[in-house]
Design a protein around this motif. Structure first.
Motif, short mmCIF file in Angstrom:
data_model
loop_
_atom_site.label_atom_id
_atom_site.label_comp_id
_atom_site.label_asym_id
_atom_site.label_seq_id
_atom_site.Cartn_x
_atom_site.Cartn_y
_atom_site.Cartn_z
N LEU A 8 3.90 -0.01 -7.68
CA LEU A 8 5.34 0.19 -7.48
C LEU A 8 5.58 1.42 -6.61
O LEU A 8 6.32 2.34 -6.96
N THR A 9 4.94 1.43 -5.43
CA THR A 9 5.09 2.55 -4.51
C THR A 9 5.62 2.06 -3.17
O THR A 9 6.17 0.97 -3.07
N ARG A 10 5.44 2.87 -2.13
CA ARG A 10 6.05 2.59 -0.84
C ARG A 10 5.16 1.71 0.04
O ARG A 10 4.06 1.33 -0.34
N PHE A 11 5.68 1.43 1.23
CA PHE A 11 5.06 0.52 2.19
C PHE A 11 3.59 0.84 2.45
O PHE A 11 2.71 -0.01 2.29
N CYS A 35 5.24 -5.60 -7.02
CA CYS A 35 5.70 -4.47 -6.23
C CYS A 35 7.21 -4.35 -6.38
O CYS A 35 7.87 -5.22 -6.96
N LEU A 36 7.80 -3.30 -5.86
CA LEU A 36 9.25 -3.15 -5.86
C LEU A 36 9.86 -4.19 -4.92
O LEU A 36 9.30 -4.50 -3.87
N ASP A 37 11.03 -4.69 -5.29
CA ASP A 37 11.61 -5.79 -4.53
C ASP A 37 11.91 -5.42 -3.08
O ASP A 37 11.79 -6.26 -2.19
N VAL A 92 -4.17 -4.71 -13.54
CA VAL A 92 -4.62 -3.49 -12.88
C VAL A 92 -3.38 -2.71 -12.47
O VAL A 92 -2.64 -3.13 -11.58
N ASN A 93 -3.13 -1.58 -13.11
CA ASN A 93 -1.96 -0.76 -12.79
C ASN A 93 -2.38 0.46 -11.99
O ASN A 93 -3.08 1.33 -12.49
N LEU A 94 -1.91 0.52 -10.74
CA LEU A 94 -2.27 1.62 -9.84
C LEU A 94 -1.16 2.65 -9.70
O LEU A 94 -1.25 3.56 -8.88
#
Length: 519
Positions: A8-11, A35-37, A92-94
């Protein structure tokens, strides 16, 4: 078997998840991504992704403002959709944020099916319960600039439980996107002999190479090599492109704000080289196989966020204060932005275009590195400017050698080091905190043995007070701040004396190995 990767991070960080996805697929997992929408389109650029689940972060937060029960229903419905569609065997949570940890916990504890969880997690009481020391290191290194000797792609892969990092190779652009790229670059420019990409944007002004340098570089590329600059970036960065072209004496293709991500990937494939700040476009180019010359300013540094592709060039100021820390006001008026001049970049790029290799360059005030991989598959940097003989470089290499084994929980007691230690002056400066930490860790390990047999309350108080002293000792030296933060993080994650005893022995072994390497 099916796996779900949470990022759930950036591009740029999402793109750097590609080696994890490819590594899981190679291990036999059908792999999907959460990922974030607002970044869900990024996964269209990636290979080996089965499905994308777009987390409606804004909707959850908006609902939370109205009624927490509504927010919880959105959260639960999202998790149920994932379970219905893929029913993953592995999570797997990064991402170390609390929302990502809660998602990972919820999905890993589904009734009727035991699911393996790797990476960032929480225990039944809501405390951090990460599945590997690499996760803790990834979290603390991200807030200690200049402290991590490992590229993010390698940290992601280790957190995911993969032995070696898979190659960072994104999906091939479609024939339609390639045709669109050809159309963008098809304008008649008499005498043109190729294209060089410019990415002038970055997340902060202080991380941007000055506009005037891009203009000077464009002028020389055209006049001396007949290369046409192609300006790349978002709509919000268009003003940078306009400033570059003010009074320019060279032709250019301005695509800022005009391409979607798939088209951008196709355009990058048409370039001779991309000249860029530390941005998502840099990672996209690296994953697409485009040669990259990247400039790292302010908080950006190539050791941890550099392009994860072999044979890329990384440039940074040769300043003691670089990279700087987050949230710190620069006392030098951001002088580092002007250390890497247009001539430096032109000389490096022109030699690469002519000879196909990045060559040695001892430019004053600049550290120059070539990306590669070491014998274990980790991304590494080789100095092209003679800085491999500096204390800073030797300290990074020493950390790579010791921290990798420490985080893999190997035995360090009989370790034979291959790296050359820093100067005597540097070593003496660290000997005192290392000696104090080693002795106190020894004392704590003996106290833990006594407490296991006889949990006296008075001894417990002294025992816990000494934990804070370890952190204070290590944080007294800037070179040991990441170790101090990791100690703080891990020492509070254990709720048993057995676990604390093992932790004490691990850290005593590492600190002793560091101390011995300096003797």
């Amino acid at each position: 078997m099916k796996a779900l990767v949470i990022n759930l991070t950036r591009f740029g960080d999402l793109l750097q998840t590609q080696p994890v996805v490819s590594g899981l697929v190679q291990s036999g997992y059908d792999t999907s991504i959460m990922c974030l929408d607002n970044f869900s389109g990024t996964t269209e650029l990636m290979r080996d992704v089965s499905l994308t689940f777009a987390m409606p972060g804004a909707s959850v937060l908006a609902a939370l403002d109205r009624d927490w029960r509504e927010s919880l229903n959105i959260f639960e419905s999202f998790c149920a959709e994932i379970e219905t569609q893929i029913n993953p065997d592995l999570i797997v949570n990064l991402t170390p944020s609390l929302p990502a940890r809660l998602l990972a916990m919820r999905l890993s504890r589904a009734e009727g099916k035991g699911r393996e969880l790797r990476g960032f997690a929480v225990d039944s009481f809501g405390f951090n319960a990460d599945t590997t020391p690499w996760a803790g290191f990834l979290q603390v290194a991200s807030t200690n600039r200049g402290a991590s000797p490992f590229n993010v792609v390698d940290l992601f892969s280790r957190v995911a439980g993969l032995g070696n990092t898979a190659p960072f190779r994104l999906a091939e652009p479609s024939s339609e996107m390639k045709a669109a790229a050809d159309k963008y670059l098809a304008g008649p420019i008499p005498g043109a002999e190729g294209f060089v990409g410019f990415q002038p944007g970055a997340s902060e002004e202080r991380r941007r190479w000055p506009v005037k340098y891009f203009r000077e570089l464009g002028d020389r590329l055209w006049k001396e090599l007949r290369k046409v600059p192609v300006l790349l970036g978002t709509k919000g960065e268009q003003h940078l492109g306009e400033r570059i072209l003010e009074g320019a004496t060279f032709p250019a293709v301005n695509l800022m704000g005009k391409t979607g991500l798939p088209e951008l990937a196709a355009v990058l494939g048409k370039l001779d080289v991309l000249i860029t700040n530390d941005t998502g476009t840099m990672h996209l180019a690296a994953g697409a196989g485009t040669p990259v010359a990247a400039i790292f300013l302010a908080t950006a540094q190539p050791w941890d966020t550099g392009p994860a592709a072999v044979n890329s060039l990384c440039l940074e100021p040769d300043a003691d204060c670089h990279p700087c820390s987050f949230g710190v006001v620069c006392p030098n008026d951001h002088m580092c932005r002007h250390e890497v001049g247009a001539d430096v970049v032109f000389n490096a790029v022109s030699r690469f275009i002519k000879n196909g290799v990045w060559e040695y360059s001892a430019e004053k005030g600049v550290r120059s590195y070539l990306t590669g991989r070491d014998e274990l598959g980790f991304m590494t940097l080789s100095s092209l400017s003679g800085h491999d003989e500096t204390d800073r470089h030797k300290w990074i290499i020493l950390q790579r050698e010791l921290y990798r084994r420490f985080l893999d929980e190997e035995d360090l007691s009989a370790l034979s080091l291959n790296s050359t230690p820093p100067s005597r002056e540097f070593c003496l400066r660290l000997m005192k905190p290392l000696s104090e930490a080693r002795d106190l860790l020894f004392l704590l390990s003996k106290q833990s043995e006594l407490l296991q047999g006889n949990p006296m309350e008075s001894l417990k108080v002294k025992f816990l007070a000494n934990f804070q002293k370890i952190q204070d000792i290590l944080s007294s030296s800037p070179e040991l701040t990441v170790l101090s933060s990791l100690w703080y993080f891990e020492s509070r994650a254990h709720d048993s004396m057995d676990g604390l005893s093992l932790l004490l022995n691990r850290y005593r072994s590492l600190v002793s190995a560091l101390h011995i390497s300096f003797e």
